[in-house]
Design a protein around this motif. Structure first.
Motif, PDB file in Angstrom:
ATOM      1  N   ALA A 101       0.801  -1.223   0.000  1.00 42.58           N
ATOM      2  CA  ALA A 101       0.000   0.000   0.000  1.00 42.58           C
ATOM      3  C   ALA A 101       0.834   1.272   0.000  1.00 42.58           C
ATOM      4  O   ALA A 101       0.362   2.321  -0.420  1.00 42.58           O
ATOM      5  CB  ALA A 101      -0.941   0.010   1.202  1.00 42.58           C
TER       6      ALA A 101
ATOM      7  N   CYS B 161       0.377   3.367  -5.793  1.00 47.73           N
ATOM      8  CA  CYS B 161      -0.883   3.396  -5.039  1.00 47.73           C
ATOM      9  C   CYS B 161      -1.254   4.807  -4.604  1.00 47.73           C
ATOM     10  O   CYS B 161      -2.432   5.144  -4.531  1.00 47.73           O
ATOM     11  CB  CYS B 161      -0.815   2.457  -3.832  1.00 47.73           C
TER      12      CYS B 161
ATOM     13  N   THR C  29      -4.848   6.510  -5.250  1.00 46.41           N
ATOM     14  CA  THR C  29      -5.631   7.077  -4.151  1.00 46.41           C
ATOM     15  C   THR C  29      -6.061   8.512  -4.427  1.00 46.41           C
ATOM     16  O   THR C  29      -7.214   8.871  -4.198  1.00 46.41           O
ATOM     17  CB  THR C  29      -4.837   7.003  -2.831  1.00 46.41           C
TER      18      THR C  29
ATOM     19  N   LEU D 117      -9.064   8.646  -6.949  1.00 48.23           N
ATOM     20  CA  LEU D 117     -10.302   7.891  -6.721  1.00 48.23           C
ATOM     21  C   LEU D 117     -11.514   8.804  -6.920  1.00 48.23           C
ATOM     22  O   LEU D 117     -11.487   9.980  -6.542  1.00 48.23           O
ATOM     23  CB  LEU D 117     -10.325   7.281  -5.319  1.00 48.23           C
TER      24      LEU D 117
ATOM     25  N   ARG E 246     -18.148   8.628  -1.769  1.00 48.98           N
ATOM     26  CA  ARG E 246     -16.895   8.234  -1.110  1.00 48.98           C
ATOM     27  C   ARG E 246     -16.933   8.588   0.366  1.00 48.98           C
ATOM     28  O   ARG E 246     -17.479   9.618   0.769  1.00 48.98           O
ATOM     29  CB  ARG E 246     -15.717   8.924  -1.789  1.00 48.98           C
TER      30      ARG E 246
ATOM     31  N   GLN F 294      -3.937   3.330   4.609  1.00 48.82           N
ATOM     32  CA  GLN F 294      -3.294   3.865   3.416  1.00 48.82           C
ATOM     33  C   GLN F 294      -3.725   3.108   2.163  1.00 48.82           C
ATOM     34  O   GLN F 294      -3.889   1.889   2.180  1.00 48.82           O
ATOM     35  CB  GLN F 294      -1.784   3.756   3.587  1.00 48.82           C
ATOM     36  N   ALA F 295      -3.893   3.837   1.071  1.00 53.72           N
ATOM     37  CA  ALA F 295      -4.207   3.285  -0.247  1.00 53.72           C
ATOM     38  C   ALA F 295      -5.496   2.464  -0.244  1.00 53.72           C
ATOM     39  O   ALA F 295      -5.578   1.404  -0.848  1.00 53.72           O
ATOM     40  CB  ALA F 295      -3.036   2.463  -0.784  1.00 53.72           C
ATOM     41  N   THR F 296      -6.503   2.985   0.442  1.00 55.87           N
ATOM     42  CA  THR F 296      -7.809   2.325   0.480  1.00 55.87           C
ATOM     43  C   THR F 296      -8.895   3.326   0.091  1.00 55.87           C
ATOM     44  O   THR F 296      -8.683   4.529   0.114  1.00 55.87           O
ATOM     45  CB  THR F 296      -8.129   1.763   1.885  1.00 55.87           C
ATOM     46  N   GLY F 297     -10.045   2.795  -0.233  1.00 56.45           N
ATOM     47  CA  GLY F 297     -11.192   3.627  -0.542  1.00 56.45           C
ATOM     48  C   GLY F 297     -12.462   2.898  -0.142  1.00 56.45           C
ATOM     49  O   GLY F 297     -12.491   1.661  -0.094  1.00 56.45           O
TER      50      GLY F 297
ATOM     51  N   ARG G 179      -8.672  -1.717  -2.049  1.00 54.92           N
ATOM     52  CA  ARG G 179      -7.322  -1.747  -1.477  1.00 54.92           C
ATOM     53  C   ARG G 179      -6.321  -1.798  -2.620  1.00 54.92           C
ATOM     54  O   ARG G 179      -6.369  -2.695  -3.441  1.00 54.92           O
ATOM     55  CB  ARG G 179      -7.106  -2.984  -0.598  1.00 54.92           C
ATOM     56  N   CYS G 180      -5.422  -0.834  -2.668  1.00 57.55           N
ATOM     57  CA  CYS G 180      -4.346  -0.839  -3.640  1.00 57.55           C
ATOM     58  C   CYS G 180      -3.102  -1.408  -2.967  1.00 57.55           C
ATOM     59  O   CYS G 180      -2.884  -1.192  -1.772  1.00 57.55           O
ATOM     60  CB  CYS G 180      -4.063   0.581  -4.143  1.00 57.55           C
TER      61      CYS G 180
END
Length: 157
Positions: A32, A37, A41, A44, A54, A60-63, A74-75
């Motif tokens: 992440a 990533c 992010t 997004l 949203r 980190q690196a999530t949405g 999740r990236c």
């Protein structure tokens, strides 16, 4: 992949039940913290579909989108290898689609041919895979390709 499906399906159910929380609790993927990533992010979308807006996440690196949560991203996930799961190309991004046997109301999308990978779980009762893939294609398009791509029987020699 099946273990991920079970764990992620449970996560979506748990987050859906906690829909009134301001911040969606999540666990970041292994990679992440990659620069790639970070690009995903910041790009997004504010919404997925016409109704899922949203939300804030704590990893980190999530949405996350929807109230209650209907989409989790999740990236930095491990890149999938060759698979017999369905693979679709939407706006230049290849996606593998998996349907959890234990949760027919959700599906998991994983980018294919991108490094690192992005995993998305979403509620199939509110959204279609096409909606989710289309709305995330721009952000995910910032990930570099790794030479793999969806293939079909027409691609065989």
């Amino acid at each position: 992949m099946r273990l991920l499906v079970a764990a992620t399906s449970g996560a979506l159910a748990a987050v859906s039940l906690a829909g009134c929380e301001a911040t969606v609790p999540m666990v970041p993927a292994a990679d992440a913290n990659s620069v790639e990533c970070a690009q995903v992010t910041v790009h997004l979308p504010d919404s997925i579909g016409e109704t899922e807006t949203r939300r804030e996440t704590d990893a980190q690196a999530t949405g996350a989108w929807g109230e209650p949560t209907t989409v989790l991203l999740r990236c930095g996930a491990t890149e999938p290898g060759p698979t017999d799961l369905p693979c679709y190309t939407i706006q230049g991004v290849d996606w593998i689609v998996d349907s959890p046997e234990n949760d027919p109301q959700s599906a998991i999308l994983t980018t294919y041919g991108r490094s690192p990978a992005v995993e998305v779980i979403f509620s199939t009762t509110k959204l279609t895979g096409a909606n989710v893939m289309e709305d995330l294609a721009d952000a995910v398009g910032y990930l570099p390709t790794n030479g793999r791509a969806c293939t079909s029987t027409e691609d065989l020699p």
